[in-house]
Structure formats: structure tokens, C-alpha cells
Scaffold this motif. Sequence first.
Motif, PDB file in Angstrom:
ATOM      1  N   VAL A   7      72.671  -5.561  22.593  1.00  0.00           N
ATOM      2  CA  VAL A   7      72.976  -4.812  23.818  1.00  0.00           C
ATOM      3  C   VAL A   7      73.792  -3.559  23.485  1.00  0.00           C
ATOM      4  O   VAL A   7      73.525  -2.481  24.028  1.00  0.00           O
ATOM      5  N   ALA A   8      74.742  -3.665  22.579  1.00  0.00           N
ATOM      6  CA  ALA A   8      75.520  -2.486  22.168  1.00  0.00           C
ATOM      7  C   ALA A   8      74.621  -1.449  21.504  1.00  0.00           C
ATOM      8  O   ALA A   8      74.753  -0.237  21.760  1.00  0.00           O
ATOM      9  N   GLN A   9      73.673  -1.909  20.679  1.00  0.00           N
ATOM     10  CA  GLN A   9      72.741  -0.985  20.042  1.00  0.00           C
ATOM     11  C   GLN A   9      71.834  -0.332  21.075  1.00  0.00           C
ATOM     12  O   GLN A   9      71.533   0.863  20.980  1.00  0.00           O
ATOM     13  N   LEU A  10      71.405  -1.078  22.077  1.00  0.00           N
ATOM     14  CA  LEU A  10      70.572  -0.530  23.141  1.00  0.00           C
ATOM     15  C   LEU A  10      71.321   0.560  23.899  1.00  0.00           C
ATOM     16  O   LEU A  10      70.796   1.649  24.121  1.00  0.00           O
ATOM     17  N   ARG A  11      72.560   0.275  24.277  1.00  0.00           N
ATOM     18  CA  ARG A  11      73.375   1.274  24.990  1.00  0.00           C
ATOM     19  C   ARG A  11      73.545   2.541  24.151  1.00  0.00           C
ATOM     20  O   ARG A  11      73.419   3.646  24.651  1.00  0.00           O
ATOM     21  N   ALA A  12      73.831   2.361  22.873  1.00  0.00           N
ATOM     22  CA  ALA A  12      74.018   3.517  21.997  1.00  0.00           C
ATOM     23  C   ALA A  12      72.710   4.296  21.841  1.00  0.00           C
ATOM     24  O   ALA A  12      72.706   5.530  21.839  1.00  0.00           O
ATOM     25  N   GLY A  13      71.609   3.587  21.733  1.00  0.00           N
ATOM     26  CA  GLY A  13      70.314   4.232  21.566  1.00  0.00           C
ATOM     27  C   GLY A  13      69.883   5.013  22.790  1.00  0.00           C
ATOM     28  O   GLY A  13      69.268   6.072  22.681  1.00  0.00           O
ATOM     29  N   LEU A  14      70.208   4.479  23.963  1.00  0.00           N
ATOM     30  CA  LEU A  14      69.826   5.179  25.191  1.00  0.00           C
ATOM     31  C   LEU A  14      70.786   6.315  25.503  1.00  0.00           C
ATOM     32  O   LEU A  14      70.408   7.279  26.167  1.00  0.00           O
ATOM     33  N   GLY A  15      72.010   6.204  25.015  1.00  0.00           N
ATOM     34  CA  GLY A  15      72.996   7.267  25.184  1.00  0.00           C
ATOM     35  C   GLY A  15      73.091   7.770  26.610  1.00  0.00           C
ATOM     36  O   GLY A  15      73.296   6.998  27.533  1.00  0.00           O
ATOM     37  N   ASP A  16      72.886   9.040  26.779  1.00  0.00           N
ATOM     38  CA  ASP A  16      73.028   9.682  28.088  1.00  0.00           C
ATOM     39  C   ASP A  16      71.690   9.907  28.786  1.00  0.00           C
ATOM     40  O   ASP A  16      71.569  10.790  29.629  1.00  0.00           O
TER      41      ASP A  16
ATOM     42  N   LEU B  86      60.099   2.629  25.722  1.00  0.00           N
ATOM     43  CA  LEU B  86      59.606   1.379  25.155  1.00  0.00           C
ATOM     44  C   LEU B  86      60.730   0.891  24.246  1.00  0.00           C
ATOM     45  O   LEU B  86      61.246   1.662  23.442  1.00  0.00           O
ATOM     46  N   VAL B  87      61.115  -0.357  24.380  1.00  0.00           N
ATOM     47  CA  VAL B  87      62.183  -0.905  23.549  1.00  0.00           C
ATOM     48  C   VAL B  87      61.567  -1.878  22.552  1.00  0.00           C
ATOM     49  O   VAL B  87      60.879  -2.823  22.936  1.00  0.00           O
ATOM     50  N   ALA B  88      61.786  -1.612  21.280  1.00  0.00           N
ATOM     51  CA  ALA B  88      61.342  -2.517  20.222  1.00  0.00           C
ATOM     52  C   ALA B  88      62.577  -2.925  19.423  1.00  0.00           C
ATOM     53  O   ALA B  88      63.441  -2.102  19.167  1.00  0.00           O
ATOM     54  N   TYR B  89      62.665  -4.181  19.045  1.00  0.00           N
ATOM     55  CA  TYR B  89      63.843  -4.635  18.310  1.00  0.00           C
ATOM     56  C   TYR B  89      63.477  -5.696  17.290  1.00  0.00           C
ATOM     57  O   TYR B  89      62.499  -6.395  17.413  1.00  0.00           O
ATOM     58  N   GLU B  90      64.287  -5.752  16.283  1.00  0.00           N
ATOM     59  CA  GLU B  90      64.284  -6.845  15.314  1.00  0.00           C
ATOM     60  C   GLU B  90      65.736  -7.051  14.924  1.00  0.00           C
ATOM     61  O   GLU B  90      66.419  -6.100  14.562  1.00  0.00           O
ATOM     62  N   PRO B  91      66.241  -8.263  15.028  1.00  0.00           N
ATOM     63  CA  PRO B  91      67.634  -8.495  14.666  1.00  0.00           C
ATOM     64  C   PRO B  91      67.912  -8.108  13.219  1.00  0.00           C
ATOM     65  O   PRO B  91      67.114  -8.407  12.325  1.00  0.00           O
ATOM     66  N   VAL B  92      69.022  -7.452  12.984  1.00  0.00           N
ATOM     67  CA  VAL B  92      69.393  -7.030  11.640  1.00  0.00           C
ATOM     68  C   VAL B  92      69.441  -8.224  10.696  1.00  0.00           C
ATOM     69  O   VAL B  92      69.020  -8.130   9.545  1.00  0.00           O
ATOM     70  N   TRP B  93      69.893  -9.369  11.190  1.00  0.00           N
ATOM     71  CA  TRP B  93      70.004 -10.541  10.325  1.00  0.00           C
ATOM     72  C   TRP B  93      68.646 -11.041   9.847  1.00  0.00           C
ATOM     73  O   TRP B  93      68.576 -11.808   8.899  1.00  0.00           O
ATOM     74  N   ALA B  94      67.545 -10.597  10.482  1.00  0.00           N
ATOM     75  CA  ALA B  94      66.218 -11.069  10.104  1.00  0.00           C
ATOM     76  C   ALA B  94      65.526 -10.162   9.093  1.00  0.00           C
ATOM     77  O   ALA B  94      64.507 -10.531   8.531  1.00  0.00           O
ATOM     78  N   ILE B  95      66.062  -8.988   8.854  1.00  0.00           N
ATOM     79  CA  ILE B  95      65.393  -8.013   7.997  1.00  0.00           C
ATOM     80  C   ILE B  95      65.687  -8.319   6.533  1.00  0.00           C
ATOM     81  O   ILE B  95      66.824  -8.217   6.077  1.00  0.00           O
ATOM     82  N   GLY B  96      64.672  -8.724   5.815  1.00  0.00           N
ATOM     83  CA  GLY B  96      64.785  -8.951   4.378  1.00  0.00           C
ATOM     84  C   GLY B  96      65.672 -10.108   3.967  1.00  0.00           C
ATOM     85  O   GLY B  96      66.046 -10.213   2.802  1.00  0.00           O
TER      86      GLY B  96
ATOM     87  N   HIS C  13      65.373 -10.869  24.362  1.00  0.00           N
ATOM     88  CA  HIS C  13      64.515 -10.175  25.322  1.00  0.00           C
ATOM     89  C   HIS C  13      65.160 -10.199  26.714  1.00  0.00           C
ATOM     90  O   HIS C  13      65.226  -9.167  27.392  1.00  0.00           O
ATOM     91  N   SER C  14      65.640 -11.357  27.132  1.00  0.00           N
ATOM     92  CA  SER C  14      66.284 -11.490  28.441  1.00  0.00           C
ATOM     93  C   SER C  14      67.536 -10.631  28.545  1.00  0.00           C
ATOM     94  O   SER C  14      67.781  -9.999  29.579  1.00  0.00           O
ATOM     95  N   ALA C  15      68.329 -10.605  27.489  1.00  0.00           N
ATOM     96  CA  ALA C  15      69.549  -9.788  27.499  1.00  0.00           C
ATOM     97  C   ALA C  15      69.205  -8.301  27.593  1.00  0.00           C
ATOM     98  O   ALA C  15      69.872  -7.544  28.322  1.00  0.00           O
ATOM     99  N   ILE C  16      68.173  -7.887  26.868  1.00  0.00           N
ATOM    100  CA  ILE C  16      67.748  -6.486  26.932  1.00  0.00           C
ATOM    101  C   ILE C  16      67.262  -6.165  28.341  1.00  0.00           C
ATOM    102  O   ILE C  16      67.618  -5.125  28.914  1.00  0.00           O
ATOM    103  N   ARG C  17      66.461  -7.041  28.935  1.00  0.00           N
ATOM    104  CA  ARG C  17      65.945  -6.809  30.283  1.00  0.00           C
ATOM    105  C   ARG C  17      67.099  -6.674  31.280  1.00  0.00           C
ATOM    106  O   ARG C  17      67.099  -5.784  32.135  1.00  0.00           O
ATOM    107  N   MET C  18      68.092  -7.537  31.192  1.00  0.00           N
ATOM    108  CA  MET C  18      69.238  -7.458  32.106  1.00  0.00           C
ATOM    109  C   MET C  18      69.980  -6.141  31.943  1.00  0.00           C
ATOM    110  O   MET C  18      70.384  -5.515  32.931  1.00  0.00           O
ATOM    111  N   GLU C  19      70.172  -5.709  30.699  1.00  0.00           N
ATOM    112  CA  GLU C  19      70.871  -4.450  30.453  1.00  0.00           C
ATOM    113  C   GLU C  19      70.051  -3.283  30.989  1.00  0.00           C
ATOM    114  O   GLU C  19      70.599  -2.357  31.597  1.00  0.00           O
ATOM    115  N   LEU C  20      68.757  -3.320  30.795  1.00  0.00           N
ATOM    116  CA  LEU C  20      67.908  -2.250  31.319  1.00  0.00           C
ATOM    117  C   LEU C  20      67.962  -2.195  32.839  1.00  0.00           C
ATOM    118  O   LEU C  20      67.985  -1.115  33.429  1.00  0.00           O
ATOM    119  N   ARG C  21      68.017  -3.356  33.484  1.00  0.00           N
ATOM    120  CA  ARG C  21      68.150  -3.388  34.954  1.00  0.00           C
ATOM    121  C   ARG C  21      69.458  -2.741  35.392  1.00  0.00           C
ATOM    122  O   ARG C  21      69.497  -2.044  36.403  1.00  0.00           O
TER     123      ARG C  21
END
Length: 86
Positions: free
Chosen positions: A14-23, A33-43, A57-65
Motif C-alpha cells: 500500500v505504501a508503494q502504491l501511494r508513492a507510485g501514484l503520487g499526485d 493498471l496496477v501490477a505487483y509482485e511482492p519484493v520477498w518473492a523476487i528471486g 489484491h484486496s488491500a490494493i483495491r481498498m486503497e484505490l477506492r
Amino acid sequence: MRKRQRGETTAVVVAQLRAGLGDIEQAQVAGCLVAYEPVWAIGTGQTATPEDASAVHSAIRMELRSIAGDRSEAIHILYGGSVNRG
């Protein structure tokens, strides 16, 4: 990966989403379009369960709302990482 173990995945995403959307204005967010992969899952060899992906997904949807109101329903959310059966 430590953040996942501490149960902080949702807060981090959610913090990354807020930062990415900025102003971006509410009307512009609806065209995103929001695409994500948790950092802990990469490699790391750690893969998400369907429940992990659904929770984020649910947390992102709530933040977008909260940002875009009813317009948020037009935003597609994609999970881009590997998933294991739960």
C-alpha cells in the motif's frame, strides 16, 4: 523477506502504491493498471499462495477506492509473480 515474516506485506504494498501514484488526480487514477509482485518473492524461491495474492489484491483495491472512489472499479489489478497451491 523479513517484512513478510512480520506480516507487513500489505502495508509495504500500500505504501508503494501511494508513492507510485503520487499526485495523480482522481480522474487520472481510473485510467491506470496496477501490477505487483511482492519484493520477498523476487528471486528468493518463495512463492505466494493464492491467499497471499488475494489479500494484497484486496488491500490494493481498498486503497484505490480511497483515492479514486467509484472510478477505482475500472482499474485492473494484476499479480505478476509465481503462485503455489494453498
